[in-house]
Structure formats: structure tokens, C-alpha cells
Motif scaffolding. Structure first.
Motif, short mmCIF file in Angstrom:
data_model
loop_
_atom_site.label_atom_id
_atom_site.label_comp_id
_atom_site.label_asym_id
_atom_site.label_seq_id
_atom_site.Cartn_x
_atom_site.Cartn_y
_atom_site.Cartn_z
N GLN A 1 6.13 -3.17 -12.48
CA GLN A 1 6.22 -2.03 -13.39
C GLN A 1 6.27 -0.71 -12.61
O GLN A 1 7.06 0.17 -12.93
CB GLN A 1 5.04 -2.04 -14.36
CG GLN A 1 5.08 -3.18 -15.35
CD GLN A 1 3.75 -3.40 -16.06
OE1 GLN A 1 2.69 -3.09 -15.52
NE2 GLN A 1 3.82 -3.96 -17.25
N ALA A 2 5.41 -0.58 -11.61
CA ALA A 2 5.38 0.64 -10.80
C ALA A 2 6.72 0.84 -10.09
O ALA A 2 7.25 1.95 -10.06
CB ALA A 2 4.24 0.58 -9.79
N GLU A 3 7.25 -0.23 -9.54
CA GLU A 3 8.54 -0.14 -8.86
C GLU A 3 9.64 0.31 -9.82
O GLU A 3 10.46 1.16 -9.49
CB GLU A 3 8.90 -1.50 -8.25
CG GLU A 3 10.10 -1.46 -7.36
CD GLU A 3 10.34 -2.79 -6.65
OE1 GLU A 3 11.42 -2.93 -6.05
OE2 GLU A 3 9.46 -3.68 -6.70
N SER A 4 9.61 -0.21 -11.02
CA SER A 4 10.59 0.18 -12.03
C SER A 4 10.41 1.64 -12.43
O SER A 4 11.37 2.39 -12.54
CB SER A 4 10.45 -0.73 -13.25
OG SER A 4 11.35 -0.35 -14.25
N LEU A 5 9.17 2.06 -12.64
CA LEU A 5 8.89 3.44 -13.05
C LEU A 5 9.21 4.47 -11.97
O LEU A 5 9.55 5.61 -12.27
CB LEU A 5 7.43 3.57 -13.49
CG LEU A 5 7.08 2.89 -14.81
CD1 LEU A 5 5.58 2.84 -15.01
CD2 LEU A 5 7.77 3.59 -15.97
N LEU A 6 9.13 4.05 -10.71
CA LEU A 6 9.43 4.97 -9.61
C LEU A 6 10.90 5.42 -9.62
O LEU A 6 11.25 6.41 -9.00
CB LEU A 6 9.09 4.34 -8.26
CG LEU A 6 7.64 4.45 -7.84
CD1 LEU A 6 7.36 3.57 -6.63
CD2 LEU A 6 7.26 5.89 -7.57
N GLN A 7 11.73 4.71 -10.36
CA GLN A 7 13.15 5.08 -10.44
C GLN A 7 13.36 6.34 -11.29
O GLN A 7 14.41 6.96 -11.21
CB GLN A 7 13.95 3.93 -11.06
CG GLN A 7 13.92 2.66 -10.23
CD GLN A 7 14.63 1.54 -10.94
OE1 GLN A 7 15.85 1.55 -11.06
NE2 GLN A 7 13.85 0.58 -11.43
N ASN B 1 0.83 -1.22 0.00
CA ASN B 1 0.00 0.00 0.00
C ASN B 1 0.85 1.26 0.00
O ASN B 1 0.50 2.26 -0.62
CB ASN B 1 -0.94 0.00 1.21
CG ASN B 1 -2.11 -0.93 1.00
OD1 ASN B 1 -2.39 -1.34 -0.13
ND2 ASN B 1 -2.78 -1.30 2.08
N VAL B 2 1.99 1.20 0.69
CA VAL B 2 2.89 2.35 0.74
C VAL B 2 3.45 2.63 -0.65
O VAL B 2 3.46 3.77 -1.12
CB VAL B 2 4.03 2.12 1.77
CG1 VAL B 2 5.08 3.22 1.68
CG2 VAL B 2 3.47 2.02 3.18
N MET B 3 3.92 1.57 -1.33
CA MET B 3 4.47 1.74 -2.68
C MET B 3 3.38 2.20 -3.65
O MET B 3 3.62 3.07 -4.47
CB MET B 3 5.09 0.44 -3.17
CG MET B 3 5.45 0.48 -4.62
SD MET B 3 7.16 0.38 -5.12
CE MET B 3 8.06 -0.35 -3.84
N ASN B 4 2.20 1.63 -3.55
CA ASN B 4 1.09 2.01 -4.41
C ASN B 4 0.76 3.49 -4.23
O ASN B 4 0.57 4.22 -5.20
CB ASN B 4 -0.13 1.13 -4.08
CG ASN B 4 -1.27 1.36 -5.03
OD1 ASN B 4 -1.09 1.85 -6.14
ND2 ASN B 4 -2.47 1.01 -4.59
N GLU B 5 0.70 3.93 -3.00
CA GLU B 5 0.41 5.34 -2.72
C GLU B 5 1.54 6.24 -3.21
O GLU B 5 1.29 7.30 -3.77
CB GLU B 5 0.17 5.54 -1.21
CG GLU B 5 -0.12 6.98 -0.82
CD GLU B 5 -1.34 7.57 -1.51
OE1 GLU B 5 -1.39 8.80 -1.67
OE2 GLU B 5 -2.25 6.83 -1.91
#
Length: 120
Positions: A57-63, A3-7
Motif C-alpha cells: 500500500q505504501a509503495e502504491s501511495l508513494l506514486q 527501511n528506506v521505503m518506510n522512511e
């Protein structure tokens, strides 16, 4: 995705969109018109990306500093006004409207009085 990463991802996309929006608000009407395809892509990606991206994908894009720009540019390169696609699609539209007579049924036609070519 946690939830933290999603937010965090949703908030970053929202912030990036806010930056785009502020830039657009500084443009003239003419400049905005010239950027319509880009604006549409950014708006679509800002809306869909938080729901569509997988955790990985979200984790990768957060970079990236601006993941919205990365994905919007990718979307545009895949879905922009490609001339070869437009040529084929436009040919089909013209055929359907003119050769089948659809346009005559759907749209108002010019009359001799309204087209500026009045006979004297």
C-alpha cells in the motif's frame, strides 16, 4: 517494506501534512471551522497511515504527489457526515436522551428565572 521505503513514505506523509498545516494557518477562524471535518481526517490519516499501511500500500501511495490527500479524501468519502447515517444516529440519540429521561439526570435544567420568561 524496506527501511528506506518506510522512511521515504513516513517523510512524504509528514511533508504533505506540513503543507496542509501551512494552508490552514492562512485561514480565518470561520474558514477553519468550516473545514473541521477535513482537518480531523487529515490529522488522523497523517498519524495512522505510516503505521497502518502495508508495504504494498505504501509503495502504491508513494506514486501520488500527495498520498495524504488521496487517503484523507477516501476516508472522508467513507466516513463523512452522511445524512442518512446522521438521521438514524440522531434519532437514536434523541430517543435515548428524551424518552429515557437520561438528559434530565445528566444536564442542568432551565428554571423559570433563568430562561428569560419571568412572570410579572
Amino acid at each position: 517494506m524496506s527501511n528506506v521505503m518506510n522512511e521515504q513514505f513516513r517523510q512524504k506523509i509528514e511533508n504533505c501534512y506540513g503543507d496542509y498545516y501551512n494552508q490552514w494557518m492562512q485561514l480565518s477562524a470561520t474558514e477553519l471551522i468550516q473545514k473541521t471535518e477535513e482537518i480531523a481526517a487529515v490529522q488522523l490519516m497523517a498519524k495512522e497511515l505510516p503505521q497502518q499501511a502495508s508495504d504494498e500500500q505504501a509503495e502504491s501511495l508513494l506514486q501520488f504527489k500527495n498520498p495524504l490527500e488521496v487517503v484523507s479524501d477516501g476516508w472522508l468519502s467513507e466516513n463523512s457526515s452522511d445524512v442518512s447515517v446522521i438521521d438514524e444516529a440522531l434519532d437514536h440519540v434523541l430517543w435515548r436522551l428524551i424518552d429515557t429521561g437520561d438528559a434530565e439526570e445528566l444536564y442542568e435544567m432551565e428554571t423559570p428565572e433563568s430562561d428569560g420568561l419571568q412572570m410579572s
